[in-house]
Motif scaffolding. Structure first.
Motif, PDB file in Angstrom:
ATOM      1  N   ARG A 126     -22.838  47.294  38.545  1.00 37.04           N
ATOM      2  CA  ARG A 126     -23.537  46.003  38.228  1.00 37.04           C
ATOM      3  C   ARG A 126     -24.611  46.062  38.630  1.00 37.04           C
ATOM      4  O   ARG A 126     -25.987  45.629  38.661  1.00 37.04           O
ATOM      5  CB  ARG A 126     -23.068  44.699  38.590  1.00 37.04           C
TER       6      ARG A 126
ATOM      7  N   ASP B  64     -19.071  37.929  22.409  1.00 35.31           N
ATOM      8  CA  ASP B  64     -19.168  37.591  23.779  1.00 35.31           C
ATOM      9  C   ASP B  64     -19.206  39.093  24.510  1.00 35.31           C
ATOM     10  O   ASP B  64     -19.833  38.821  24.952  1.00 35.31           O
ATOM     11  CB  ASP B  64     -18.314  36.977  24.278  1.00 35.31           C
ATOM     12  N   ALA B  65     -18.281  40.191  24.395  1.00 35.96           N
ATOM     13  CA  ALA B  65     -18.088  41.156  25.644  1.00 35.96           C
ATOM     14  C   ALA B  65     -19.843  41.730  24.590  1.00 35.96           C
ATOM     15  O   ALA B  65     -20.085  41.944  26.282  1.00 35.96           O
ATOM     16  CB  ALA B  65     -16.907  41.691  24.496  1.00 35.96           C
ATOM     17  N   GLU B  66     -19.908  42.016  24.161  1.00 40.06           N
ATOM     18  CA  GLU B  66     -21.078  43.054  24.118  1.00 40.06           C
ATOM     19  C   GLU B  66     -22.505  41.716  24.365  1.00 40.06           C
ATOM     20  O   GLU B  66     -23.283  42.062  24.223  1.00 40.06           O
ATOM     21  CB  GLU B  66     -21.343  43.184  22.743  1.00 40.06           C
TER      22      GLU B  66
ATOM     23  N   PHE C 275     -26.411  40.904  29.092  1.00 38.81           N
ATOM     24  CA  PHE C 275     -26.493  39.528  30.462  1.00 38.81           C
ATOM     25  C   PHE C 275     -26.684  39.809  31.689  1.00 38.81           C
ATOM     26  O   PHE C 275     -27.243  40.348  32.850  1.00 38.81           O
ATOM     27  CB  PHE C 275     -25.463  38.638  30.242  1.00 38.81           C
ATOM     28  N   LEU C 276     -25.772  41.415  31.823  1.00 41.34           N
ATOM     29  CA  LEU C 276     -25.387  42.232  33.043  1.00 41.34           C
ATOM     30  C   LEU C 276     -26.976  42.726  33.627  1.00 41.34           C
ATOM     31  O   LEU C 276     -27.077  42.511  34.933  1.00 41.34           O
ATOM     32  CB  LEU C 276     -24.082  42.605  32.599  1.00 41.34           C
TER      33      LEU C 276
ATOM     34  N   GLU D 154     -22.691  39.661  27.085  1.00 46.21           N
ATOM     35  CA  GLU D 154     -22.008  39.883  28.532  1.00 46.21           C
ATOM     36  C   GLU D 154     -23.389  41.712  29.164  1.00 46.21           C
ATOM     37  O   GLU D 154     -23.286  41.410  29.728  1.00 46.21           O
ATOM     38  CB  GLU D 154     -20.910  40.071  28.311  1.00 46.21           C
ATOM     39  N   THR D 155     -22.983  42.560  28.568  1.00 38.89           N
ATOM     40  CA  THR D 155     -23.859  43.755  29.069  1.00 38.89           C
ATOM     41  C   THR D 155     -25.117  43.298  29.395  1.00 38.89           C
ATOM     42  O   THR D 155     -25.835  44.355  30.085  1.00 38.89           O
ATOM     43  CB  THR D 155     -23.265  45.110  28.006  1.00 38.89           C
TER      44      THR D 155
ATOM     45  N   ASP E 108     -29.360  39.902  34.694  1.00 40.98           N
ATOM     46  CA  ASP E 108     -28.912  40.153  36.248  1.00 40.98           C
ATOM     47  C   ASP E 108     -29.074  40.581  37.326  1.00 40.98           C
ATOM     48  O   ASP E 108     -29.974  40.519  37.956  1.00 40.98           O
ATOM     49  CB  ASP E 108     -27.220  39.253  36.342  1.00 40.98           C
TER      50      ASP E 108
END
Length: 227
Positions: free
Chosen positions: A9, A151-153, A158-159, A155-156, A162
């Protein structure tokens, strides 16, 4: 790549099982297909063997240029740029990734454009160009949404966004603290200088000859010393 367990992260780098990476590399080390070479690049990079990763990535680009499709070539170039990135060749990696992203976008290949922009964002992130990193990650998100990513793709990305936002916020706080300390220091210095200028109890023991030492002492100190 199934060996990816997730992403850190803070650094945005892939989390992998190094033992599994080594085992997989041993299995495919002698293979020379484009798919095998691209996987070797990834594995060598994860294992920190960046010199070998660079050599194999250059081989994969040459093979893709001779025998692959334009999409194959773009993927090989993106992986090559990712090795340059990990070798801290930020400018070269940035130029390669921007070219790949623009070409993929022009050809209407949003998946590859997203792939290139995601890596470009990571280059900017490690180089400390946070605004540029955020812009690249947002473009990657746009391309992934356009391509119908799951969604998993998503999410990376969005991470990654962030992580940039958190670092920007942290740097903003640190900068504000530095400014506050600087202002306080300047105010204290100004107050001290003003006090010295306005102190009526200061006697001057300096000689008019500028080559001689110059001394000052307060009246109260002089009185106690019997001057």
């Amino acid at each position: 790549m199934s060996l990816i367990l997730g992403y850190d992260r803070d650094t945005l780098r892939e989390r992998v099982d190094l033992a599994e990476c080594r085992e997989r590399l041993d299995q495919i080390a002698e293979q020379r297909s484009l798919a095998a070479l691209l996987e070797q690049v990834f594995l060598l990079k994860m294992l920190g063997e960046l010199d070998d990763a660079l050599k194999v990535s250059e081989q994969s680009v040459r093979l893709a240029r001779m025998a692959g499709t334009r999409k194959d070539l773009l993927r090989a170039r993106v992986l090559h740029a990712s090795v340059l990135h990990w070798r801290s060749s930020f400018a070269a990696a940035e130029a390669e990734l921007e070219t790949c992203a623009n070409e993929a976008e022009g050809q209407g290949w949003p998946n590859i454009a997203a792939f290139a922009m995601q890596h470009l964002g990571k280059v900017h992130f490690d180089a400390g160009a946070l605004e540029a990193a955020r812009s690249a990650f947002k473009r990657s998100l746009f391309f992934r949404q356009e391509a119908g990513a799951n969604d998993a793709e998503l999410e990376t990305t969005f991470l990654a966004i962030d992580a940039v936002e958190r670092r920007l916020a942290r740097e903003s706080i640190e900068h504000a603290d530095e400014v506050s300390v600087s202002i306080a220091s300047e105010q204290a210095t100004a107050a001290a200088e003003a006090a010295l200028r306005n102190d009526p109890d200061t006697l001057d023991f300096g000689d008019e000859d500028e080559t001689q030492p110059h001394y000052t002492i307060s009246v109260s100190t002089a009185h106690r010393a019997g001057v």
